[in-house]
Structure formats: structure tokens, C-alpha cells
Design a protein around this motif. Structure first.
Motif, short mmCIF file in Angstrom:
data_model
loop_
_atom_site.label_atom_id
_atom_site.label_comp_id
_atom_site.label_asym_id
_atom_site.label_seq_id
_atom_site.Cartn_x
_atom_site.Cartn_y
_atom_site.Cartn_z
N GLN A 1 29.85 -87.85 16.57
CA GLN A 1 28.25 -88.06 16.86
C GLN A 1 28.10 -89.50 16.60
N GLU A 2 28.72 -90.28 15.73
CA GLU A 2 28.78 -91.82 15.71
C GLU A 2 29.20 -92.37 16.84
N LEU A 3 30.23 -91.95 17.62
CA LEU A 3 30.80 -92.43 18.83
C LEU A 3 29.59 -92.31 19.74
N ASN A 4 29.02 -91.26 19.93
CA ASN A 4 28.05 -91.01 21.01
C ASN A 4 26.93 -91.82 20.98
N ARG A 5 26.50 -91.85 19.59
CA ARG A 5 25.28 -93.00 19.17
C ARG A 5 25.66 -94.56 19.82
N ARG A 6 27.06 -94.79 19.41
CA ARG A 6 27.31 -96.24 19.87
C ARG A 6 27.73 -96.58 21.48
N ILE A 7 28.15 -95.28 22.06
CA ILE A 7 28.19 -95.42 23.55
C ILE A 7 26.93 -95.47 24.29
N ARG A 8 25.88 -94.52 23.65
CA ARG A 8 24.79 -94.64 24.32
C ARG A 8 23.83 -95.81 24.22
N ARG A 9 23.92 -96.47 22.82
CA ARG A 9 23.55 -97.87 22.70
C ARG A 9 24.09 -98.87 23.80
N ASP A 10 25.21 -98.86 24.03
CA ASP A 10 26.01 -99.86 24.84
C ASP A 10 26.06 -99.45 26.34
N ALA A 11 25.95 -98.21 26.72
CA ALA A 11 26.09 -98.03 28.11
C ALA A 11 24.91 -98.52 28.88
N ALA A 12 25.20 -98.78 30.25
CA ALA A 12 24.45 -99.49 31.22
C ALA A 12 23.36 -98.57 31.37
N PRO A 13 22.06 -98.97 31.70
CA PRO A 13 20.97 -98.36 31.86
C PRO A 13 21.02 -97.25 32.96
N GLY A 14 20.24 -95.99 32.87
CA GLY A 14 20.22 -95.29 33.96
C GLY A 14 21.52 -94.02 33.61
N THR A 15 21.95 -93.46 34.71
CA THR A 15 22.79 -92.19 34.66
C THR A 15 24.09 -92.97 34.57
N ASN A 16 24.99 -92.36 33.51
CA ASN A 16 26.36 -92.49 33.32
C ASN A 16 27.33 -91.58 33.54
N LEU A 17 28.53 -91.61 34.02
CA LEU A 17 29.31 -90.64 34.07
C LEU A 17 30.64 -90.62 33.07
N ILE A 18 31.18 -89.61 32.70
CA ILE A 18 32.38 -89.49 31.88
C ILE A 18 33.39 -88.96 32.67
N GLN A 19 34.73 -89.57 32.74
CA GLN A 19 35.69 -89.38 33.58
C GLN A 19 37.02 -89.21 32.95
N GLN A 20 37.76 -88.22 32.91
CA GLN A 20 39.42 -88.24 32.52
C GLN A 20 39.90 -89.58 33.04
N ALA A 21 40.57 -90.23 31.93
CA ALA A 21 41.23 -91.47 32.11
C ALA A 21 42.62 -91.12 32.58
N ILE A 22 42.97 -91.81 33.82
CA ILE A 22 44.40 -91.37 34.23
C ILE A 22 45.29 -92.38 33.64
N PRO A 23 46.51 -91.92 33.11
CA PRO A 23 47.36 -92.93 32.50
C PRO A 23 48.21 -93.66 33.70
N LEU A 24 47.57 -94.53 34.32
CA LEU A 24 48.07 -95.15 35.47
C LEU A 24 49.57 -96.03 35.21
N ALA A 25 50.33 -95.62 36.50
CA ALA A 25 51.59 -96.37 36.42
C ALA A 25 51.33 -97.79 36.16
N ALA A 26 52.36 -98.52 35.67
CA ALA A 26 52.03 -99.92 35.37
C ALA A 26 53.25 -100.64 35.90
N ILE A 27 52.99 -101.97 35.88
CA ILE A 27 54.04 -103.11 36.00
C ILE A 27 53.99 -104.09 34.94
N GLN A 28 55.04 -104.11 34.03
CA GLN A 28 55.10 -105.03 32.91
C GLN A 28 53.97 -104.58 31.91
N GLY A 29 53.72 -103.54 32.07
CA GLY A 29 52.34 -103.07 30.70
C GLY A 29 51.24 -103.10 31.38
N ARG A 30 50.88 -103.52 32.79
CA ARG A 30 49.72 -103.71 33.55
C ARG A 30 49.51 -102.71 34.53
#
Length: 263
Positions: free
Chosen positions: A88-117
């Protein structure tokens, strides 16, 4: 910040294609219910503004040993919030800081990396008006100091060839690299041909792909009308850049001829 096409509308459009669907990260409109459901299913998620691009307004939220945390961009600086105890607290903080208008939530893909990037892959597709789509090249964006986005300006990242990225990240040999590139090109054609039913006037598409740590292909974003092509000029081999420039001139000439006929 650039406001343009709807990511949500485009996601829904491609989700209806049963072949392309398998390459799409799980995505939903942001709400308290979807935030809770996605974080129960995935350790990390992205929150993305529906109509901002180039990395603007993106946040990442995740489970931590003590609850939840999230990070956001403020200019080119990362601001992290940790030790959030409840959803609930996470939702409040995200709503406070999110860009105005509609926002999406998306699965974060653990991307392949080069030297940790982490890195993602841009495929450039082009066609003359009403012509067939052609593949014009790849470049790879490697995240810089901001590792949860790969946009070059915001992350301070770098450019490299796809061959080099696959060698350094996966230690692929030339045969494996050629096979992965064929898969990406075939999918690029499928995405582009499908796009004709979304906006038939489009002549340029830049498709951002991700590879996860197992090498699985994911479609991150489809950029159309004016996808950035200047990073091709930063590659050691400039041939793709000059092919793109020639094609852009041919597209403009074809449009002028069409307008003159209409008059």
C-alpha cells in the motif's frame, strides 16, 4: 519530454497476434491491483508513462528482503526509495512520483549484460510508400551509469555492434551469432508487416529487442515514424547508416511525387 503514441494501445494491437504475443513482456495498466499482482509474479517491474518515450518517466519497483523498493530518474540522477514495508505504501509513493496521465506496469526482463551493464538491440526496418519492408541494420545500446534504462542520453550509455555484444555477453561463435540475427530479422519482418494494419502510412520502424540472460528474445518497444537512426553513424562500419540515409531520401522523393500527382 516527447508525447506521442500510446504504448498501451500498441501493446494491445500486437497482443492480438498469437505469434508476436509470445515475445511480449507481461503488461497492464497501472493500478493498486496490477501492482500487487505483478510483484507477486515477478521480482521486478517497470512503471512506464503511456505516452512518454526515450526513457522519460520510467521507474523500477521490486521486492526486497525487507519489503519493497523503487528507483526513478530525476534529470540524469537516480533516486532510490528503500525499506518500504507494505504494498500500500509502495503504491502511494509510485502514484505520487509517476508521470501525469496513464501509466503502464510491465514485467522487468533480466536483460543480458556486458560487464554488468544491460543492453538492448535496435533493428531498423524501412520501406518506400506502399512497398515491402526491408531490414537495414542493428545497433546495440549498452546502459551506462543508470542501469535500468538503456536510452543513451539518460543512462550515459554506449553503442556497439550486435556481433560484439553477442560475443561478449554470451560468448557466441559466428554460427550462433548468425542464427540469432536471423531470428531477430524474421521477427522484425513479422512485426513490421503486422504494423501495416496499425498505421499504414508509416515507412520507418525501429524495434527495440531485449535478450534475457538465457538468450530468449523479447520485444521491448516498437518506435515508428521517426525512430532514431543517428547511432548507426557511431558504428565502425557506416554502411548501414548511409543505406538508411539513401532510403530516407527515396521515401521523401516518393512522397513528393505522390503529392504532385494529387494536385
Amino acid at each position: 519530454m516527447k508525447r506521442s503514441s500510446s504504448k498501451w494501445r500498441l501493446h494491445q494491437f500486437y497482443y492480438r497476434d498469437t505469434y508476436i504475443r509470445r515475445f511480449l513482456p507481461a503488461t497492464a495498466l497501472l493500478s493498486p491491483r496490477t501492482l500487487n499482482g505483478m510483484l507477486n509474479r515477478y521480482r521486478s517491474v517497470y512503471i512506464k508513462p503511456d505516452r512518454l518515450h526515450r526513457g522519460s518517466g520510467i521507474m523500477v519497483a521490486q521486492k526486497t528482503p525487507h519489503g519493497y523498493g523503487y528507483a526513478k530518474m530525476r534529470g540524469k540522477t537516480v533516486v532510490r526509495q528503500t525499506r518500504i514495508l507494505t504494498i500500500q505504501e509502495l503504491n502511494r509513493r509510485i502514484r505520487r512520483d509517476a508521470a501525469p496521465g496513464t501509466n503502464l506496469i510491465q514485467q522487468a526482463i533480466p536483460l543480458a549484460a556486458i560487464q554488468g551493464r544491460p543492453f538492448d538491440i535496435r533493428a531498423m526496418m524501412m520501406r518506400k510508400p506502399h512497398g515491402k519492408w526491408g531490414f537495414f541494420g542493428f545497433f546495440v545500446k549498452v546502459a551506462g551509469r543508470v542501469t535500468f534504462i538503456t536510452n543513451l542520453q539518460r543512462s550515459g550509455g554506449s553503442i556497439m555492434t550486435l556481433d560484439e555484444a553477442l560475443r561478449r555477453s554470451f560468448r557466441m561463435n559466428p554460427v550462433q551469432i548468425a542464427s540469432k540475427k536471423r531470428s531477430l530479422i524474421l521477427l522484425s519482418h513479422r512485426i513490421s508487416e503486422r504494423f501495416q494494419h496499425y498505421k499504414a502510412s508509416t515507412n520507418q520502424i525501429g524495434i527495440d529487442f531485449g535478450l534475457d540472460r538465457a538468450g530468449r528474445i523479447w520485444v521491448i518497444e516498437v518506435n515508428f515514424d521517426y525512430p532514431a537512426h543517428h547511432p548507426f553513424a557511431m558504428l565502425p562500419d557506416k554502411s548501414a547508416y548511409w543505406r538508411i540515409k539513401r532510403m530516407q531520401r527515396a521515401i521523401r522523393a516518393a512522397r513528393r511525387r505522390t503529392r504532385s500527382r494529387v494536385r
